[in-house]
Structure formats: structure tokens, C-alpha cells
Design a protein around this motif. Structure first.
Motif, PDB file in Angstrom:
ATOM      1  N   ALA A   1       4.332   1.571  -1.855  1.00  7.92           N
ATOM      2  CA  ALA A   1       5.076   1.527  -0.596  1.00  7.92           C
ATOM      3  C   ALA A   1       4.272   0.846   0.505  1.00  7.92           C
TER       4      ALA A   1
ATOM      5  N   ALA B   1       4.614  -2.769   0.049  1.00  5.69           N
ATOM      6  CA  ALA B   1       5.957  -3.202   0.440  1.00  5.69           C
ATOM      7  C   ALA B   1       6.096  -3.358   1.948  1.00  5.69           C
ATOM      8  N   GLU B   2       5.575  -2.385   2.699  1.00  5.58           N
ATOM      9  CA  GLU B   2       5.697  -2.458   4.155  1.00  5.58           C
ATOM     10  C   GLU B   2       4.907  -3.638   4.713  1.00  5.58           C
TER      11      GLU B   2
ATOM     12  N   TRP C   1       4.534  -6.435   3.067  1.00  6.56           N
ATOM     13  CA  TRP C   1       5.231  -7.636   2.593  1.00  6.56           C
ATOM     14  C   TRP C   1       6.561  -7.855   3.316  1.00  6.56           C
ATOM     15  N   LYS C   2       7.396  -6.814   3.355  1.00  2.00           N
ATOM     16  CA  LYS C   2       8.757  -6.975   3.864  1.00  2.00           C
ATOM     17  C   LYS C   2       9.163  -5.921   4.888  1.00  2.00           C
TER      18      LYS C   2
ATOM     19  N   THR D   1       4.344  -6.226   8.632  1.00  2.00           N
ATOM     20  CA  THR D   1       4.131  -7.582   8.113  1.00  2.00           C
ATOM     21  C   THR D   1       3.051  -8.344   8.877  1.00  2.00           C
TER      22      THR D   1
ATOM     23  N   SER E   1       8.991   3.638   8.612  1.00  2.00           N
ATOM     24  CA  SER E   1       9.249   2.647   7.572  1.00  2.00           C
ATOM     25  C   SER E   1      10.577   1.938   7.817  1.00  2.00           C
TER      26      SER E   1
ATOM     27  N   LEU F   1      11.819   0.100   5.270  1.00  2.00           N
ATOM     28  CA  LEU F   1      12.380  -0.055   3.928  1.00  2.00           C
ATOM     29  C   LEU F   1      12.977   1.230   3.374  1.00  2.00           C
TER      30      LEU F   1
ATOM     31  N   ALA G   1      11.185   1.394  -0.411  1.00  2.31           N
ATOM     32  CA  ALA G   1       9.796   0.965  -0.216  1.00  2.31           C
ATOM     33  C   ALA G   1       8.998   0.982  -1.516  1.00  2.31           C
TER      34      ALA G   1
ATOM     35  N   THR H   1      10.192  -1.734  -3.940  1.00  2.00           N
ATOM     36  CA  THR H   1       9.858  -3.053  -3.407  1.00  2.00           C
ATOM     37  C   THR H   1       8.378  -3.357  -3.601  1.00  2.00           C
ATOM     38  N   GLY H   2       7.537  -2.358  -3.397  1.00  2.00           N
ATOM     39  CA  GLY H   2       6.108  -2.549  -3.609  1.00  2.00           C
ATOM     40  C   GLY H   2       5.766  -2.799  -5.065  1.00  2.00           C
TER      41      GLY H   2
ATOM     42  N   ARG I   1       6.500  -6.354  -5.715  1.00  2.00           N
ATOM     43  CA  ARG I   1       5.489  -7.254  -5.154  1.00  2.00           C
ATOM     44  C   ARG I   1       4.233  -7.284  -6.026  1.00  2.00           C
TER      45      ARG I   1
END
Length: 234
Positions: free
Chosen positions: A50, A53-54, A56-57, A61, A201, A203, A207, A210-211, A214
Motif C-alpha cells: 500500500a 501504491a500511494e 505511485w498513484k 506521489t 489514502s 486509493l 491500495a 495497486t501496490g 506496481r
């Protein structure tokens, strides 16, 4: 394939310790999943995924030094230092759910209980019921939620003091609680030499997945660049 799970995860995808899922301790999750896919399988801790992910998107960021707190009855945290995931020597970095073992406090499932019995760490319906009752004005439920928020504040403060992140991102179902951010900001300003920014968050429940995606993409890119480099040297 990227996957994520609660617990301390070794490099080969084995869950070395899973307090939220005790039956998973020692489980070769990476090997199990590899039976179903004809490609490499990467397994990561859920809070670590997670955090990636945070960065990245999500909401972090533009920050390379962050702490992501996956708040729940079995809380955990993931940290990026200089834009790189920090797992610790044995993959156990960020396991704030174990702080009560040091005498820090009782367990989160006890703090959030409105009875004499602790909640089950995976009983999301019971958690939702406590929060709903708190919103409706039930005094015992409101006291339980307040105890939980205070525990979260102290856990985050410990991480912020140790890692000095630019931003702390709050995820998990605690991200949906009213009144989480202000107590965190107030207490971090009180305890930390340089209080970090605090945000929720962006996401949400996506999250962790998504992580994991990635991290899988990172692995593919590393392999592609390695092949290209080897070809160029011939």
C-alpha cells in the motif's frame, strides 16, 4: 504476478509470521501461487504494498519519504525512504501491531470492544457495528472509538519519531473515521521534532492491490532492462 498479505513475508514469498492469520504462519504462499501461474510470483506485506501504491498513484506521489499506516485491528505500516521500500533486515519493519507486546497498551481488538470480550481481528462486521453505534451517540461505542484513535495516534508518533517522514498516509478502514486527522496532527506536533504532513489514502481499498501490481511491474522492468543490457554488450 504480484500478491500481498498480512504478516512478515520472506523474499521467497513465505509468510514467516502471520498474527492476523495465524494459520498462515510458515505458509509458502509464493510457492502455492506459482502452481497456478507460469510466471514469477512476488509476495509482499500488505502495508508495504500500500505504501508503494500511494507513492505511485495515491496521495504521496510527490514525496519520497513516507509512512503508510494500514489501520485496523491488526495494524501495520509500510515505509519508503528516499523513494525505496524499507522492509528492514528480516522484513518485519513497520509491525506496529506488536507494540502492545512491549507493554505499550492493550491490543486494538480489546480497545475497540464495547463488551468484556475482545473483537476478532477479522470480524469487520463487528467493527462496523461499533463505529455505527458511535455515530448514533452510544457512549460505550464512542469511548471505544476514542481509545482506538488514541492508540493509532501513539503508533504513528512512534514511527514518525524513528523515521522522520515527510508525509504519513492513513489507510485501512480507519481512514473513513471522522476526526482521525486532527488528533494525529495535534499529537505529532506535540511529540515530533519535525511533524510530518498527515493525509488520508486516496486509493482506499485498492491500495494493497495497486501496490502489488506496481511491484510486479517493477520486476518486469528490471528483467527487461537486464536483457537489453546483456544484448547490448554482445
Amino acid at each position: 504476478v504480484g500478491a500481498a498479505t498480512p504478516g512478515i513475508v520472506e523474499a521467497d514469498g513465505t509468510v514467516r509470521l502471520g498474527t492476523a492469520l495465524p494459520g498462515w504462519t510458515g505458509l509458502g504462499l509464493g510457492e502455492r501461487l506459482s502452481r497456478s501461474f507460469k510466471c514469477p510470483v512476488l509476495v509482499e506485506n500488505d502495508a508495504n504494498a500500500a505504501a508503494v501504491a500511494e507513492h505511485w498513484k495515491g496521495t504521496a506521489t510527490e514525496c519520497d519519504d513516507i509512512v503508510f499506516v494500514l489501520a485496523g485491528l491488526s495494524p501495520g505500516a509500510g515505509a519508503l525512504i528516499g523513494g525505496r521500500l524499507h522492509r528492514g533486515y528480516g522484513g518485519a519493519a513497520g509491525e506496529i501491531g506488536a507494540l502492545h507486546l512491549l507493554g505499550r497498551d492493550v491490543t486494538p481488538e480489546t480497545l475497540l470492544s464495547t463488551t468484556d470480550q475482545p473483537l476478532h481481528p477479522l470480524d469487520e462486521q463487528a467493527v462496523a457495528k461499533v463505529f455505527a453505534e458511535a455515530r448514533e451517540g452510544d457512549e460505550r461505542a464512542r469511548a471505544a472509538v476514542e481509545r482506538f484513535i488514541q492508540r493509532l495516534v501513539h503508533d504513528v508518533a512512534a514511527l514518525a519519531l524513528a523515521l522522520d517522514p515527510e508525509m504519513v498516509v492513513i489507510g485501512g478502514w480507519a481512514a473513513g473515521l471522522d476526526g482521525v486527522l486532527e488528533p494525529l496532527r495535534r499529537e505529532l506536533a506535540r511529540y515530533c521534532l519535525r511533524p510530518p504532513r498527515v493525509a488520508l489514502s486516496l486509493l482506499g481499498e485498492a491500495a494493497v492491490a495497486t501496490g502489488a501490481l506496481r511491484l510486479a511491474l517493477d520486476h518486469v522492468e528490471e528483467q527487461l532492462f537486464a536483457v537489453e543490457g546483456a544484448t547490448a554488450r554482445r
